[in-house]
Design a protein around this motif. Structure first.
Motif, PDB file in Angstrom:
ATOM      1  N   ARG A 304       0.819  -1.209   0.000  1.00 35.37           N
ATOM      2  CA  ARG A 304       0.000   0.000   0.000  1.00 35.37           C
ATOM      3  C   ARG A 304       0.858   1.267   0.000  1.00 35.37           C
ATOM      4  O   ARG A 304       1.962   1.288   0.516  1.00 35.37           O
ATOM      5  CB  ARG A 304      -0.926   0.004   1.223  1.00 35.37           C
ATOM      6  CG  ARG A 304      -2.002  -1.066   1.156  1.00 35.37           C
ATOM      7  CD  ARG A 304      -2.844  -1.093   2.412  1.00 35.37           C
ATOM      8  NE  ARG A 304      -3.885  -2.118   2.330  1.00 35.37           N
ATOM      9  CZ  ARG A 304      -4.725  -2.420   3.313  1.00 35.37           C
ATOM     10  NH1 ARG A 304      -4.636  -1.768   4.466  1.00 35.37           N
ATOM     11  NH2 ARG A 304      -5.623  -3.353   3.135  1.00 35.37           N
ATOM     12  N   SER A 305       0.296   2.312  -0.582  1.00 38.75           N
ATOM     13  CA  SER A 305       1.000   3.591  -0.673  1.00 38.75           C
ATOM     14  C   SER A 305       1.318   4.151   0.713  1.00 38.75           C
ATOM     15  O   SER A 305       0.531   4.016   1.649  1.00 38.75           O
ATOM     16  CB  SER A 305       0.136   4.599  -1.438  1.00 38.75           C
ATOM     17  OG  SER A 305       0.701   5.889  -1.392  1.00 38.75           O
ATOM     18  N   ARG A 306       2.456   4.820   0.814  1.00 37.34           N
ATOM     19  CA  ARG A 306       2.831   5.491   2.064  1.00 37.34           C
ATOM     20  C   ARG A 306       2.204   6.873   2.158  1.00 37.34           C
ATOM     21  O   ARG A 306       2.318   7.533   3.190  1.00 37.34           O
ATOM     22  CB  ARG A 306       4.350   5.594   2.144  1.00 37.34           C
ATOM     23  CG  ARG A 306       5.053   4.242   2.252  1.00 37.34           C
ATOM     24  CD  ARG A 306       6.549   4.367   2.037  1.00 37.34           C
ATOM     25  NE  ARG A 306       7.159   5.293   2.985  1.00 37.34           N
ATOM     26  CZ  ARG A 306       8.410   5.735   2.902  1.00 37.34           C
ATOM     27  NH1 ARG A 306       9.165   5.354   1.880  1.00 37.34           N
ATOM     28  NH2 ARG A 306       8.895   6.563   3.796  1.00 37.34           N
ATOM     29  N   ASN A 307       1.569   7.320   1.085  1.00 33.65           N
ATOM     30  CA  ASN A 307       0.887   8.613   1.068  1.00 33.65           C
ATOM     31  C   ASN A 307      -0.206   8.623   2.142  1.00 33.65           C
ATOM     32  O   ASN A 307      -1.088   7.765   2.162  1.00 33.65           O
ATOM     33  CB  ASN A 307       0.278   8.832  -0.322  1.00 33.65           C
ATOM     34  CG  ASN A 307      -0.348  10.199  -0.493  1.00 33.65           C
ATOM     35  OD1 ASN A 307      -1.150  10.634   0.315  1.00 33.65           O
ATOM     36  ND2 ASN A 307       0.006  10.875  -1.565  1.00 33.65           N
ATOM     37  N   GLU A 308      -0.166   9.599   3.025  1.00 34.54           N
ATOM     38  CA  GLU A 308      -1.107   9.640   4.153  1.00 34.54           C
ATOM     39  C   GLU A 308      -2.551   9.807   3.704  1.00 34.54           C
ATOM     40  O   GLU A 308      -3.472   9.338   4.376  1.00 34.54           O
ATOM     41  CB  GLU A 308      -0.724  10.775   5.105  1.00 34.54           C
ATOM     42  CG  GLU A 308       0.370  10.416   6.092  1.00 34.54           C
ATOM     43  CD  GLU A 308      -0.037   9.300   7.038  1.00 34.54           C
ATOM     44  OE1 GLU A 308      -1.155   9.359   7.584  1.00 34.54           O
ATOM     45  OE2 GLU A 308       0.750   8.358   7.221  1.00 34.54           O
ATOM     46  N   VAL A 309      -2.779  10.472   2.572  1.00 37.36           N
ATOM     47  CA  VAL A 309      -4.142  10.619   2.070  1.00 37.36           C
ATOM     48  C   VAL A 309      -4.675   9.266   1.617  1.00 37.36           C
ATOM     49  O   VAL A 309      -5.824   8.906   1.906  1.00 37.36           O
ATOM     50  CB  VAL A 309      -4.193  11.635   0.909  1.00 37.36           C
ATOM     51  CG1 VAL A 309      -5.614  11.798   0.403  1.00 37.36           C
ATOM     52  CG2 VAL A 309      -3.637  12.978   1.357  1.00 37.36           C
ATOM     53  N   ILE A 310      -3.850   8.497   0.929  1.00 37.25           N
ATOM     54  CA  ILE A 310      -4.257   7.156   0.508  1.00 37.25           C
ATOM     55  C   ILE A 310      -4.430   6.252   1.725  1.00 37.25           C
ATOM     56  O   ILE A 310      -5.343   5.412   1.773  1.00 37.25           O
ATOM     57  CB  ILE A 310      -3.228   6.555  -0.468  1.00 37.25           C
ATOM     58  CG1 ILE A 310      -3.113   7.424  -1.725  1.00 37.25           C
ATOM     59  CG2 ILE A 310      -3.617   5.136  -0.851  1.00 37.25           C
ATOM     60  CD1 ILE A 310      -4.378   7.520  -2.539  1.00 37.25           C
TER      61      ILE A 310
END
Length: 348
Positions: A304-310
């Motif tokens: 999974r993406s590390r982007n906090e929004v994702i």
């Protein structure tokens, strides 16, 4: 490429409302689709460091881009983003280039970087399709259109070339055929090989379809393997078609089965029904205004993406696990969708 295709209705709204000359600044990975988009007059291809690209640019090259934009004396810049992206790096480029009007969604106060700022409330307050998101952005400056369809254009000559290549590859275009598109830009979106094969074998054996495994030239090995494992009635055409020819191929297909990648949006843009094996990475990018079946499934936590929004999506939207669809799920979706659209698109 898929993002650019989904921005077409918003670009059309600008074109119809203000009659400007439109230049798109996009990456090398998306630029190939531009000739099929009639609303775009010109393109600048540049792989910026905050956008996924095949190669990394030298930092001084950004100043060359700024100078090029300044020389072209653009009146305005519209920055299209998905909700997990920050528009401010692109806004800084436009600011340095002296573009006087700059429009984008933004969560934080951009101060002078944006002259027209739409507060970005996605995905915390609501989630909308990417096409709707882009349309709402340009609506904020008075740009509207009654035609919200995706659209890509190809010549009749390209259609003829595609038929010739199919015949040379051993496909009989007069008998039913389907496209299976297994290639992905991110490994986490992959659908299991054995289930591709099982679904293909069933559709060939029970319904008499020819199955075309499609992909880029770099995916030729994997597509060849899928076709070989499937056996009679399946063939790999990966790397056989140019992008324009691939658009024409999808346009001629009665139906496409694909992972959630740019192929899905090409199908929507040429009005071809599509079954999507939809890895849960972003809920905004389902097929737009085309008959479809979406088969969602969870991706591994480690990918999974590390982007906090994702990450918020996985805590709120995708919190319940969804199993990977079975081969029979694909077969059922194909059967149902063909039955629902039998009068809309001729099976060639």
């Amino acid at each position: 490429m898929g993002d650019l295709i989904m921005s077409v209705p918003a670009i059309r709204a600008i074109k119809e409302s203000f009659s400007p000359k439109i230049t798109v600044l996009t990456s090398s990975m998306a630029a190939g689709i531009v000739p099929a988009i009639s609303e775009i007059d010109d393109v600048i291809v540049f792989d910026l460091p905050w956008v996924k690209a095949k190669e990394t640019i030298a930092s001084e090259e950004i100043f060359t881009l700024v100078q090029e934009l300044r020389q072209k004396s653009f009146d305005a810049a519209v920055i299209f983003t998905v909700f997990s992206q920050n528009p401010l790096p692109a806004a800084m480029i436009a600011y340095l280039a002296g573009i006087s009007l700059r429009l984008a969604y933004c969560r934080e106060n951009p101060y002078e970087l944006l002259t027209n700022w739409v507060t970005d409330r996605e995905p915390y307050s609501f989630i909308q399709h990417q096409v709707s998101r882009d349309l709402q952005l340009v609506n904020s400056i008075g740009a509207t259109t009654t035609n919200t369809h995706l659209h890509l254009s190809v010549s009749e000559l390209t259609d003829e070339v595609v038929i010739g290549k199919l015949e040379n590859a051993g496909i009989n275009p007069s008998k039913p055929w389907l496209i299976f598109h297994a290639g992905v830009s991110e490994k986490k979106r992959e659908y299991p090989k054995e289930r591709w094969v099982a679904a293909a074998k069933t559709l060939i054996g029970q319904m008499g379809f020819q199955i075309l495994f499609t992909g880029a030239g770099s995916e030729k090995h994997s597509c060849n393997e899928l076709a070989e494992l499937t056996g009679k009635g399946a063939i790999s055409v990966a790397g056989l078609f140019s992008l324009q020819e691939f658009i024409a191929l999808i346009k001629q297909a009665p139906l496409v089965v694909s992972v959630n990648t740019g192929t899905v949006h090409i199908a929507a843009a040429v009005n071809t029904p599509v079954v999507v094996l939809y890895a849960q990475t972003n809920p905004q990018h389902t097929p737009w205004e085309v008959p479809n079946k979406v088969l969602e499934y969870s991706i591994d936590v480690d990918t999974r993406s590390r982007n906090e929004v994702i990450q918020h999506l996985y805590k709120d939207v995708y919190k319940e696990p969804s199993p990977v669809p079975l081969a029979e799920d694909i077969v059922n979706a194909v059967t149902q969708l063909l039955a629902e659209t039998s009068g809309d698109k001729k099976i060639s």
